[in-house]
Design an enzyme around this catalytic site. Structure first.
Site, PDB file in Angstrom:
ATOM      1  N   ASN A  18       0.789  -1.242   0.000  1.00 33.80           N
ATOM      2  CA  ASN A  18       0.000   0.000   0.000  1.00 33.80           C
ATOM      3  C   ASN A  18       0.817   1.287   0.000  1.00 33.80           C
ATOM      4  O   ASN A  18       0.298   2.336  -0.386  1.00 33.80           O
ATOM      5  CB  ASN A  18      -0.919  -0.046   1.241  1.00 33.80           C
ATOM      6  CG  ASN A  18      -1.526   1.289   1.585  1.00 33.80           C
ATOM      7  OD1 ASN A  18      -2.460   1.748   0.918  1.00 33.80           O
ATOM      8  ND2 ASN A  18      -0.995   1.950   2.621  1.00 33.80           N
TER       9      ASN A  18
ATOM     10  N   SER B  22      -5.252   3.194  -7.750  1.00 34.53           N
ATOM     11  CA  SER B  22      -5.977   4.459  -7.640  1.00 34.53           C
ATOM     12  C   SER B  22      -7.041   4.509  -8.718  1.00 34.53           C
ATOM     13  O   SER B  22      -6.860   3.965  -9.815  1.00 34.53           O
ATOM     14  CB  SER B  22      -5.039   5.650  -7.816  1.00 34.53           C
ATOM     15  OG  SER B  22      -5.793   6.853  -7.912  1.00 34.53           O
TER      16      SER B  22
ATOM     17  N   TYR C  45       1.856  10.118 -11.347  1.00 38.13           N
ATOM     18  CA  TYR C  45       1.179   9.320 -10.312  1.00 38.13           C
ATOM     19  C   TYR C  45       0.158   8.376 -10.961  1.00 38.13           C
ATOM     20  O   TYR C  45       0.122   7.176 -10.676  1.00 38.13           O
ATOM     21  CB  TYR C  45       0.490  10.269  -9.332  1.00 38.13           C
ATOM     22  CG  TYR C  45      -0.329   9.586  -8.262  1.00 38.13           C
ATOM     23  CD1 TYR C  45       0.288   9.057  -7.129  1.00 38.13           C
ATOM     24  CD2 TYR C  45      -1.708   9.451  -8.383  1.00 38.13           C
ATOM     25  CE1 TYR C  45      -0.456   8.428  -6.149  1.00 38.13           C
ATOM     26  CE2 TYR C  45      -2.461   8.827  -7.406  1.00 38.13           C
ATOM     27  CZ  TYR C  45      -1.823   8.321  -6.292  1.00 38.13           C
ATOM     28  OH  TYR C  45      -2.563   7.693  -5.328  1.00 38.13           O
TER      29      TYR C  45
HETATM   30  N1  LIG Z   1      -5.884   9.264  -0.147  1.00 37.22           N
HETATM   31  C1  LIG Z   1      -6.294   9.168  -1.407  1.00 37.22           C
HETATM   32  O1  LIG Z   1      -7.129   9.962  -1.862  1.00 37.22           O
HETATM   33  C2  LIG Z   1      -5.766   8.072  -2.287  1.00 37.22           C
HETATM   34  C3  LIG Z   1      -6.417   7.854  -3.522  1.00 37.22           C
HETATM   35  C4  LIG Z   1      -5.948   6.847  -4.349  1.00 37.22           C
HETATM   36  C5  LIG Z   1      -4.868   6.074  -3.962  1.00 37.22           C
HETATM   37  N2  LIG Z   1      -4.247   6.313  -2.769  1.00 37.22           N
HETATM   38  C6  LIG Z   1      -3.096   5.461  -2.417  1.00 37.22           C
HETATM   39  O2  LIG Z   1      -3.303   4.913  -1.132  1.00 37.22           O
HETATM   40  C7  LIG Z   1      -2.035   4.576  -0.563  1.00 37.22           C
HETATM   41  C8  LIG Z   1      -1.984   5.107   0.854  1.00 37.22           C
HETATM   42  O3  LIG Z   1      -2.054   6.519   0.808  1.00 37.22           O
HETATM   43  P1  LIG Z   1      -2.760   7.405   1.946  1.00 37.22           P
HETATM   44  O4  LIG Z   1      -3.824   8.179   1.285  1.00 37.22           O
HETATM   45  O5  LIG Z   1      -3.078   6.564   3.115  1.00 37.22           O
HETATM   46  O6  LIG Z   1      -1.577   8.438   2.236  1.00 37.22           O
HETATM   47  P2  LIG Z   1      -0.683   8.697   3.521  1.00 37.22           P
HETATM   48  O7  LIG Z   1       0.296   9.714   3.090  1.00 37.22           O
HETATM   49  O8  LIG Z   1      -1.556   8.949   4.695  1.00 37.22           O
HETATM   50  O9  LIG Z   1       0.049   7.292   3.765  1.00 37.22           O
HETATM   51  C9  LIG Z   1       1.098   6.830   2.944  1.00 37.22           C
HETATM   52  C10 LIG Z   1       2.104   6.102   3.820  1.00 37.22           C
HETATM   53  O10 LIG Z   1       3.127   5.569   2.959  1.00 37.22           O
HETATM   54  C11 LIG Z   1       4.375   5.803   3.576  1.00 37.22           C
HETATM   55  N3  LIG Z   1       5.421   5.895   2.569  1.00 37.22           N
HETATM   56  C12 LIG Z   1       5.548   6.824   1.597  1.00 37.22           C
HETATM   57  N4  LIG Z   1       6.680   6.629   0.918  1.00 37.22           N
HETATM   58  C13 LIG Z   1       7.295   5.552   1.469  1.00 37.22           C
HETATM   59  C14 LIG Z   1       8.511   4.880   1.215  1.00 37.22           C
HETATM   60  N5  LIG Z   1       9.381   5.312   0.279  1.00 37.22           N
HETATM   61  N6  LIG Z   1       8.828   3.798   1.959  1.00 37.22           N
HETATM   62  C15 LIG Z   1       7.995   3.388   2.946  1.00 37.22           C
HETATM   63  N7  LIG Z   1       6.840   4.006   3.259  1.00 37.22           N
HETATM   64  C16 LIG Z   1       6.497   5.075   2.518  1.00 37.22           C
HETATM   65  C17 LIG Z   1       4.214   7.140   4.302  1.00 37.22           C
HETATM   66  O11 LIG Z   1       5.194   7.318   5.330  1.00 37.22           O
HETATM   67  C18 LIG Z   1       2.790   7.038   4.827  1.00 37.22           C
HETATM   68  O12 LIG Z   1       2.755   6.466   6.126  1.00 37.22           O
HETATM   69  C19 LIG Z   1      -0.992   5.169  -1.495  1.00 37.22           C
HETATM   70  O13 LIG Z   1      -0.478   4.144  -2.326  1.00 37.22           O
HETATM   71  C20 LIG Z   1      -1.769   6.170  -2.322  1.00 37.22           C
HETATM   72  O14 LIG Z   1      -1.196   6.402  -3.559  1.00 37.22           O
HETATM   73  C21 LIG Z   1      -4.683   7.286  -1.919  1.00 37.22           C
END
Ligand SMILES: NC(=O)c1ccc[n+]([C@@H]2O[C@H](COP(=O)([O-])OP(=O)(O)OC[C@H]3O[C@@H](n4cnc5c(N)ncnc54)[C@H](O)[C@@H]3O)[C@@H](O)[C@H]2O)c1
Length: 252
Positions: free
Chosen positions: A92, A144, A157
């Site tokens: 994730n 996504s 992205y």
């Molecule tokens: N929030 C949204 O609207 C949304 C929509 C579509 C997809 N996503 C995807 O959901 C997933 C989770 O995102 P979220 O919304 O919870 O964001 P978030 O920023 O709250 O969480 C992302 C987590 O990933 C960790 N992370 C980032 N880069 C890293 C690395 N190089 N190594 C290890 N850990 C790393 C961060 O420290 C963080 O804890 C992501 O893949 C994101 O692309 C989110």
């Protein structure tokens, strides 16, 4: 109401080992908590050591922290070695890049591809190898909804997330005969720190909500529920699939 055993057993993860990456925040954190609630032992993996320690201190008997950086292959290899034979991988961790294409910095391009695509595939390759050897396990990536829609300033992205949905299909094809299912949850707009830029601009935020038929942003719990479904026996015949969880945003 008492749930029939045939249903509750499907979601009983007692004795199962689960790894959730990006577990220190947002969707990953909610997912790790849900799997712990369902009885699993959960490896919570992230680059944010402090947030991980705080999470583990809330439930030390359910969580084990692994600090790693998905931008580096050697660090991903260390994570894979630390978690060993897990039953479920929630792949994730990810980062957003919000940059007009003509201003795209090539260092940013490389970083997002390395974390969201190369790193995520590397981790599944390593964990999947052990699952194939055991003939059991399931992997669920976070994609996504932007794998399907165009979205200004998020070209790189969106490309990485489309790549993940495509990766999932082939991994499912190759590993299905070994009993391994590989799927993807594709969140729409979800209330997590990754959307901070949007939440700080009330006009853009209310415009974005107008585009969502269910009239709200997703909660991290909405995504956690989808991961639990795809990890459970309730989805035993589902593989290679991307489940879009977006309140209907992609419909128009
Ligand atoms: N929030 C949204 O609207 C949304 C929509 C579509 C997809 N996503 C995807 O959901 C997933 C989770 O995102 P979220 O919304 O919870 O964001 P978030 O920023 O709250 O969480 C992302 C987590 O990933 C960790 N992370 C980032 N880069 C890293 C690395 N190089 N190594 C290890 N850990 C790393 C961060 O420290 C963080 O804890 C992501 O893949 C994101 O692309 C989110």
């Amino acid at each position: 109401m008492h749930l029939p055993a045939v249903f509750s057993n499907m979601f009983d993860f007692s004795g199962r080992q689960v790894c959730v990456t990006g577990a220190a925040s947002g969707i990953g954190r909610a997912t790790a908590v849900l799997f712990a609630d369902l009885g699993a032992q959960v490896f919570v993996a992230d680059r944010d050591e402090q947030a991980l320690q705080e999470l583990v201190s809330e439930r030390p008997s359910s969580f084990r922290a692994v600090v790693y950086d998905q931008a580096h292959t050697s660090s991903i290899e260390e994570l894979a070695a630390a978690i060993g034979d897990v039953d479920v991988l929630i792949n994730n961790a990810g980062i957003l890049l919000y940059e007009p294409l003509l201003q795209l910095k090539f260092s940013d391009l490389a970083k997002v591809v390395s974390v969201n695509l190369t790193g995520a595939i590397t981790l599944s390759r390593l964990v999947g190898e052990r699952m194939v050897a055991r003939g059991q396990g399931t992997i669920i990536h976070t994609g996504s909804q932007l794998a399907y829609n165009g979205a200004e300033f998020r070209s790189v992205y969106a490309a990485t997330k489309a790549g993940i949905s495509q990766f999932v299909k082939t991994a499912a094809l190759e590993w299905g005969p070994h009993g391994i299912r590989v799927n993807c949850v594709a969140p729409g707009r979800t209330l997590t720190p990754i959307n901070q830029h949007l939440l700080q601009q009330p006009e853009q935020y209310s415009e974005a909500i107008k585009r969502i038929p269910l009239g709200r942003f997703g909660q991290p719990q909405d995504m956690a529920n989808a991961f639990a479904f795809l990890a459970s026996d309730a989805s035993a015949y589902v593989t290679g699939h991307t489940l879009v969880v977006d309140g209907g945003w992609i419909l128009p």
